[in-house]
Design a protein around this motif. Structure first.
Motif, PDB file in Angstrom:
ATOM      1  N   LYS A 103     -46.522  83.973  18.211  1.00 28.86           N
ATOM      2  CA  LYS A 103     -46.913  84.354  19.569  1.00 28.86           C
ATOM      3  C   LYS A 103     -46.486  85.794  19.822  1.00 28.86           C
ATOM      4  O   LYS A 103     -45.604  86.099  20.618  1.00 28.86           O
TER       5      LYS A 103
ATOM      6  N   ASP B 112     -54.434  80.902  23.453  1.00 26.50           N
ATOM      7  CA  ASP B 112     -54.311  82.249  22.878  1.00 26.50           C
ATOM      8  C   ASP B 112     -55.455  83.163  23.322  1.00 26.50           C
ATOM      9  O   ASP B 112     -55.222  84.295  23.757  1.00 26.50           O
TER      10      ASP B 112
ATOM     11  N   GLU C  22     -54.672  86.434  25.790  1.00 25.20           N
ATOM     12  CA  GLU C  22     -54.886  87.830  25.375  1.00 25.20           C
ATOM     13  C   GLU C  22     -55.943  88.510  26.239  1.00 25.20           C
ATOM     14  O   GLU C  22     -55.852  89.707  26.519  1.00 25.20           O
TER      15      GLU C  22
END
Ligand SMILES: NC(=O)C1=CN([C@@H]2O[C@H](COP(=O)(O)OP(=O)(O)OC[C@H]3O[C@@H](n4cnc5c(N)ncnc54)[C@H](OP(=O)(O)O)[C@@H]3O)[C@@H](O)[C@H]2O)C=CC1
Ligand SMILES: CC[C@](O)(C(C)=O)C(=O)O
Ligand SMILES: [Mg+2]
Ligand SMILES: [Mg+2]
Length: 404
Positions: free
Chosen positions: A205, A263, A267
């Motif tokens: 991460k 994820d 982002e």
């Protein structure tokens, strides 16, 4: 291979656990407990519970119990024994290939790299000391030699190369990813792993660059682990061992699907897209109201990254608030819900766009172009040329440790 760096990290590993009362806790957890004690201006926090030692812990995360695996349970001799018959074949040498590959190599494991001959990655791998014919090979040859195939090609390349690579992933090998992307969005990527291999995930991460720097500091990044297919009955154990081998400090269990949804969402949101959008909006309003570029930059980016965000990282949001003036606290408390309400619909739209595959298809189309590197570089140059970031360069140039 195990030489100085391995001995150094072995020393770091010995130092990784300390005893606090009757529980064994990591330095980070210990510093967190310390910071809780150190707080004077905030209310008491719920206590973190350590129900297990030896590196596997069930922790209470704000009321939810979750298992966390940590390095303490995988000292180097155990890692070496576990992987003594394995060759870790790292396919691709971008940010993650670099970080995970060098860490595993420094941990004394048998690692080889597979990349396109004479591409940008091949050159970078050479610079990092991988040796052609010994530890550096064309992709197909590396897969052939490897027992654990770590697919760290770009997500688009994982899809486009799959028809050539899939037949090489034979029974007995393990297929490893650092993102749930390829297998979860199989309708778009067409990546369907063979049914006779373990398929696992270790997803750091953070940037591969940080995977490397935290490892060198004797710490370790948080990573997610997951199992997609367990043929041997050992897939989870292998994912944990590999997570530690590539330099993670703490491993959190998830699924391939949950990893890729969170994820892609994170982002595009707060971590990258959201923060650039928010910085820019605040900066532009300051400039439109007659503030100088330096004032607008200092009040938007420099103070955030140099002063306030590190406080959030170290001690939490309430601590950062408490470290600011009562004037600031009052205003921020009033405006936070307004920003939340304004942003919530955007985040809902973003999550849906991730879940329904729109983001995946865009990424596959764009990053599958032969010109993807130049096309991305052109758009990043546009950001670099924005007034806010030009002003930032001058602000940063005043720092004593300034590096361009
Ligand atoms: N970047 C990060 O920090 C993180 C990445 N991940 C995941 O890790 C994986 C790897 O990501 P990352 O390290 O960023 O790598 P990149 O996305 O930057 O991909 C780089 C690698 O892909 C290779 N590549 C690209 N196109 C092709 C192609 N057509 N054929 C063969 N090779 C190709 C490049 O080789 P060449 O130089 O020859 O073009 C290079 O080695 C991804 O699944 C990503 O989502 C997970 C966590 C964080
Ligand atoms: C935040 C971007 C990331 O998800 C990461 C570094 O974790 C990535 O895909 O690079
Ligand atoms: Mg990502
Ligand atoms: Mg990520």
């Amino acid at each position: 291979m195990a030489s100085l760096a391995a001995r150094t990290s072995s020393k770091a590993l010995k130092n990784v656990s300390r005893t606090v009362g009757r529980s064994t806790v990591s330095p980070l957890a210990a510093s967190r407990s310390y910071s809780l004690l150190a707080r004077s201006t905030v209310a008491a926090k719920p206590k973190t519970t350590f129900e297990n030692v030896r590196g596997v812990k069930t922790l209470d995360f704000a009321g939810s119990k979750e298992v966390v695996y940590e390095r303490a349970d995988w000292p180097l001799p155990k890692l070496h024994e576990y992987f003594k018959n394995d060759t870790l074949a790292l396919i691709g040498y971008g940010s993650q290939g670099h970080g995970q590959g060098l860490n595993a190599r420094d941990n004394g494991l048998n690692v080889i790299v597979g990349v396109r001959k004479d591409g940008a990655s091949w050159k970078e791998a050479l610079e990092d000391g991988w040796v052609p014919g010994k530890t550096l090979f064309p992709i197909e040859e590396a897969i052939d030699r490897g027992t654990i195939i770590m697919n760290l090609l770009s997500d688009a390349a994982q899809s486009s190369t799959w028809p050539q690579l899939a037949p090489l992933i034979t029974k007995g090998k393990t297929l490893y990813f650092s993102h749930g992307f390829s297998v979860v969005y199989k309708e778009d990527t067409h990546v369907v792993p063979p049914t006779d291999v373990d398929v696992i995930l270790v997803a750091p991460k953070g940037s591969g660059r940080t995977v490397r720097t935290l490892f060198k500091e004797g710490r370790g990044i948080n990573s997610s682990i997951a199992v997609f297919q367990d043929v041997t009955g050992k897939a989870k154990e292998k994912a944990i061992a590999l997570g530690i081998a590539v330099g993670s400090g703490y491993l959190y269990e998830t699924t391939f699907e949950k990893e890729v949804y969170s994820d892609l969402y994170g982002e595009r949101g707060v971590l990258m897209g959201g923060i650039q959008g928010m910085f820019l909006a605040q900066y532009k309003v300051l400039r439109a109201n007659g503030h100088s570029p330096s004032e607008a930059f200092n009040e938007t980016v420099e103070e955030a990254t140099q002063s306030l965000f590190p406080l959030i990282g170290q001690h939490g949001m309430d601590y950062m608030y408490a470290a600011c003036s009562t004037t600031a606290r009052r205003g921020a408390l009033d405006w936070a819900p307004i920003f939340e309400a304004a942003n919530r619909p955007v985040f809902e739209k973003l999550y849906e766009s991730v879940k329904n595959g729109t983001e995946t298809r865009k990424s596959l189309e764009f990053n599958g172009r032969s010109t993807y590197r130049e096309d991305l570089a052109r758009e990043l140059k546009e950001i670099d040329e924005q007034e806010i970031w030009r002003a930032g360069k001058t602000v940063r140039s005043l720092r004593p440790d300034y590096k361009q």
